[in-house]
Scaffold this active site. Structure first.
Site, PDB file in Angstrom:
ATOM      1  N   TYR A  60       8.563  -8.299  11.012  1.00  0.00           N
ATOM      2  CA  TYR A  60       9.432  -7.321  10.349  1.00  0.00           C
ATOM      3  C   TYR A  60      10.830  -7.316  10.942  1.00  0.00           C
ATOM      4  O   TYR A  60      11.813  -7.046  10.243  1.00  0.00           O
ATOM      5  CB  TYR A  60       8.785  -5.930  10.339  1.00  0.00           C
ATOM      6  N   GLN A  95       9.396  -2.409  -5.914  1.00  0.00           N
ATOM      7  CA  GLN A  95       8.394  -2.928  -4.979  1.00  0.00           C
ATOM      8  C   GLN A  95       9.090  -3.574  -3.782  1.00  0.00           C
ATOM      9  O   GLN A  95       8.432  -3.993  -2.842  1.00  0.00           O
ATOM     10  CB  GLN A  95       7.517  -3.969  -5.677  1.00  0.00           C
ATOM     11  N   HIS A 113       6.605   0.502  -2.306  1.00  0.00           N
ATOM     12  CA  HIS A 113       5.927  -0.302  -1.277  1.00  0.00           C
ATOM     13  C   HIS A 113       6.521  -0.089   0.114  1.00  0.00           C
ATOM     14  O   HIS A 113       6.247  -0.857   1.031  1.00  0.00           O
ATOM     15  CB  HIS A 113       5.951  -1.781  -1.649  1.00  0.00           C
ATOM     16  N   CYS A 121       5.078   6.830  13.282  1.00  0.00           N
ATOM     17  CA  CYS A 121       4.006   6.808  14.272  1.00  0.00           C
ATOM     18  C   CYS A 121       2.673   6.510  13.574  1.00  0.00           C
ATOM     19  O   CYS A 121       2.392   7.067  12.515  1.00  0.00           O
ATOM     20  CB  CYS A 121       3.952   8.162  14.975  1.00  0.00           C
TER      21      CYS A 121
HETATM   22  P1  OAD Z   1       6.243 -12.145  -6.721  1.00  0.00           P
HETATM   23  O1  OAD Z   1       6.723 -13.138  -5.677  1.00  0.00           O
HETATM   24  O2  OAD Z   1       4.795 -12.074  -6.995  1.00  0.00           O
HETATM   25  O3  OAD Z   1       6.961 -12.430  -8.106  1.00  0.00           O
HETATM   26  C1  OAD Z   1       8.338 -12.648  -8.178  1.00  0.00           C
HETATM   27  C2  OAD Z   1       8.709 -12.852  -9.636  1.00  0.00           C
HETATM   28  O4  OAD Z   1      10.115 -13.001  -9.691  1.00  0.00           O
HETATM   29  C3  OAD Z   1       8.083 -14.088 -10.288  1.00  0.00           C
HETATM   30  O5  OAD Z   1       7.516 -13.721 -11.534  1.00  0.00           O
HETATM   31  C4  OAD Z   1       9.282 -15.038 -10.474  1.00  0.00           C
HETATM   32  O6  OAD Z   1       9.173 -15.809 -11.666  1.00  0.00           O
HETATM   33  C5  OAD Z   1      10.428 -14.056 -10.595  1.00  0.00           C
HETATM   34  N1  OAD Z   1      11.761 -14.544 -10.204  1.00  0.00           N
HETATM   35  C6  OAD Z   1      12.117 -15.395  -9.220  1.00  0.00           C
HETATM   36  N2  OAD Z   1      13.450 -15.530  -9.160  1.00  0.00           N
HETATM   37  C7  OAD Z   1      13.968 -14.744 -10.142  1.00  0.00           C
HETATM   38  C8  OAD Z   1      15.299 -14.438 -10.583  1.00  0.00           C
HETATM   39  N3  OAD Z   1      16.380 -14.955 -10.014  1.00  0.00           N
HETATM   40  N4  OAD Z   1      15.439 -13.562 -11.625  1.00  0.00           N
HETATM   41  C9  OAD Z   1      14.369 -13.002 -12.215  1.00  0.00           C
HETATM   42  N5  OAD Z   1      13.090 -13.260 -11.840  1.00  0.00           N
HETATM   43  C10 OAD Z   1      12.884 -14.107 -10.812  1.00  0.00           C
HETATM   44  O7  OAD Z   1       6.831 -10.735  -6.250  1.00  0.00           O
HETATM   45  P2  OAD Z   1       6.428  -9.258  -6.692  1.00  0.00           P
HETATM   46  O8  OAD Z   1       5.939  -9.220  -8.098  1.00  0.00           O
HETATM   47  O9  OAD Z   1       7.548  -8.378  -6.296  1.00  0.00           O
HETATM   48  O10 OAD Z   1       3.679  -6.034  -1.911  1.00  0.00           O
HETATM   49  O11 OAD Z   1       5.222  -8.977  -5.721  1.00  0.00           O
HETATM   50  C11 OAD Z   1       4.629  -7.698  -5.749  1.00  0.00           C
HETATM   51  C12 OAD Z   1       4.141  -7.298  -4.393  1.00  0.00           C
HETATM   52  O12 OAD Z   1       3.284  -8.316  -3.851  1.00  0.00           O
HETATM   53  C13 OAD Z   1       5.211  -7.173  -3.335  1.00  0.00           C
HETATM   54  O13 OAD Z   1       5.889  -5.952  -3.400  1.00  0.00           O
HETATM   55  C14 OAD Z   1       4.408  -7.269  -2.071  1.00  0.00           C
HETATM   56  C15 OAD Z   1       3.453  -8.374  -2.414  1.00  0.00           C
HETATM   57  O14 OAD Z   1       2.193  -8.241  -1.868  1.00  0.00           O
HETATM   58  C16 OAD Z   1       3.733  -5.378  -0.728  1.00  0.00           C
HETATM   59  O15 OAD Z   1       4.383  -5.764   0.219  1.00  0.00           O
HETATM   60  C17 OAD Z   1       2.901  -4.143  -0.720  1.00  0.00           C
END
Ligand code: OAD
Length: 241
Positions: A60, A95, A113, A121
């Site tokens: 982190y 998210q 998220h 803590c």
């Molecule tokens: P993902 O990595 O699963 O998906 C990212 C999406 O962004 C994909 O559908 C890509 O096609 C799209 N993408 C990439 N570049 C882009 C751009 N320039 N413009 C538009 N779209 C683009 O990420 P999330 O859906 O955010 O959770 O993942 C959800 C959660 O999974 C995260 O918040 C995290 C992870 O586990 C926690 O940390 C709790």
């Protein structure tokens, strides 16, 4: 195509990692699921933290450094500009933990998220103010009870803050068919965020997915699907005139 809100229109935006991609923040499912040889679950779960807090804090800490080194992009700014037009008729559920939406000027933000620059803590949940990177030296402990301090992030196996979910659910219900729901840069793999489109549809909302490479299954649940980079699509879609 341009989105033209009326005086009655309400907007709920759900963002995912894709919105920050053009700022240089890596997405989740685009990577190989590993960080320095650790499975991502090992550095993003309560069990991983209990087993090896130093490695988790390093992970982190480096993400904090990374987020400080980048800037909001045109997609973040277009979302903030739409909020400035709509005021309380707008809500953003993100998210992303990187803080870029707020840096772009978004105010009505629910960070479902968690937030990268917050800690708490593990025992008494007291917020911890110091947002250092903790890459070396002694790890932070709680001033009240002495227990370990952890990043304020929703980890694998943990639930979302019920007050966050309630705020988003209430917004959908209050807006009813006046709602336009936009999911932007998210693969729709992680619930409950991935289920918001269904809640919006069942209350009569118009639904939009904007993504560079939309997940096929997720895309079938939307009325409008716009394929492209959020930093390019959103400034046009949300242009004021
Ligand atoms: P993902 O990595 O699963 O998906 C990212 C999406 O962004 C994909 O559908 C890509 O096609 C799209 N993408 C990439 N570049 C882009 C751009 N320039 N413009 C538009 N779209 C683009 O990420 P999330 O859906 O955010 O959770 O993942 C959800 C959660 O999974 C995260 O918040 C995290 C992870 O586990 C926690 O940390 C709790």
């Amino acid at each position: 195509m341009r989105f033209e809100p009326t005086a009655e229109t309400r907007v709920l935006v759900l963002t995912g990692a894709g919105v920050s991609a053009e700022s240089g923040v890596p997405t989740f499912r685009g990577s190989d699921g590993l960080w320095e040889g650790h499975r991502i679950e090992a550095v993003a779960s309560p069990e991983g933290f209990a087993a090896d807090p130093r490695t988790v804090w390093r992970f982190y800490g480096l993400r904090r450094q990374g987020a400080l080194a980048v800037s909001p992009n045109a997609g973040h700014r277009a979302i903030a500009a739409l909020e400035a037009r709509l005021g309380d008729r707008f809500l953003l559920a993100t998210q992303n933990v990187d803080g870029l939406h707020r840096r772009a000027g978004s105010e009505r933000v629910v960070a479902i998220h968690g937030e990268l620059f917050k800690s708490r803590c593990v025992r008494c949940s007291r917020p911890f103010d110091d947002d250092a990177t903790w890459l070396e030296g002694p790890l932070p402990t709680c001033a009240d009870c002495g227990a370990a301090v952890r990043p304020h992030i929703v980890w694998f196996g943990e639930g979302l803050d019920p007050s966050h979910l309630e705020r988003v659910a209430d917004f959908i219900v209050d807006a009813g068919p006046m709602l336009h729901f936009f999911a932007i840069g998210t693969s729709g793999q992680v619930y409950p965020a991935a289920g918001l489109v269904d809640a919006a549809r069942s209350s009569g909302a118009t639904t939009w997915l904007i993504d560079l490479d939309p997940d096929e299954g997720y895309a079938t649940r939307f009325e409008h699907v716009l394929r492209g980079r959020s930093g390019e699509v959103l400034p046009r879609l949300f242009a004021a005139d």
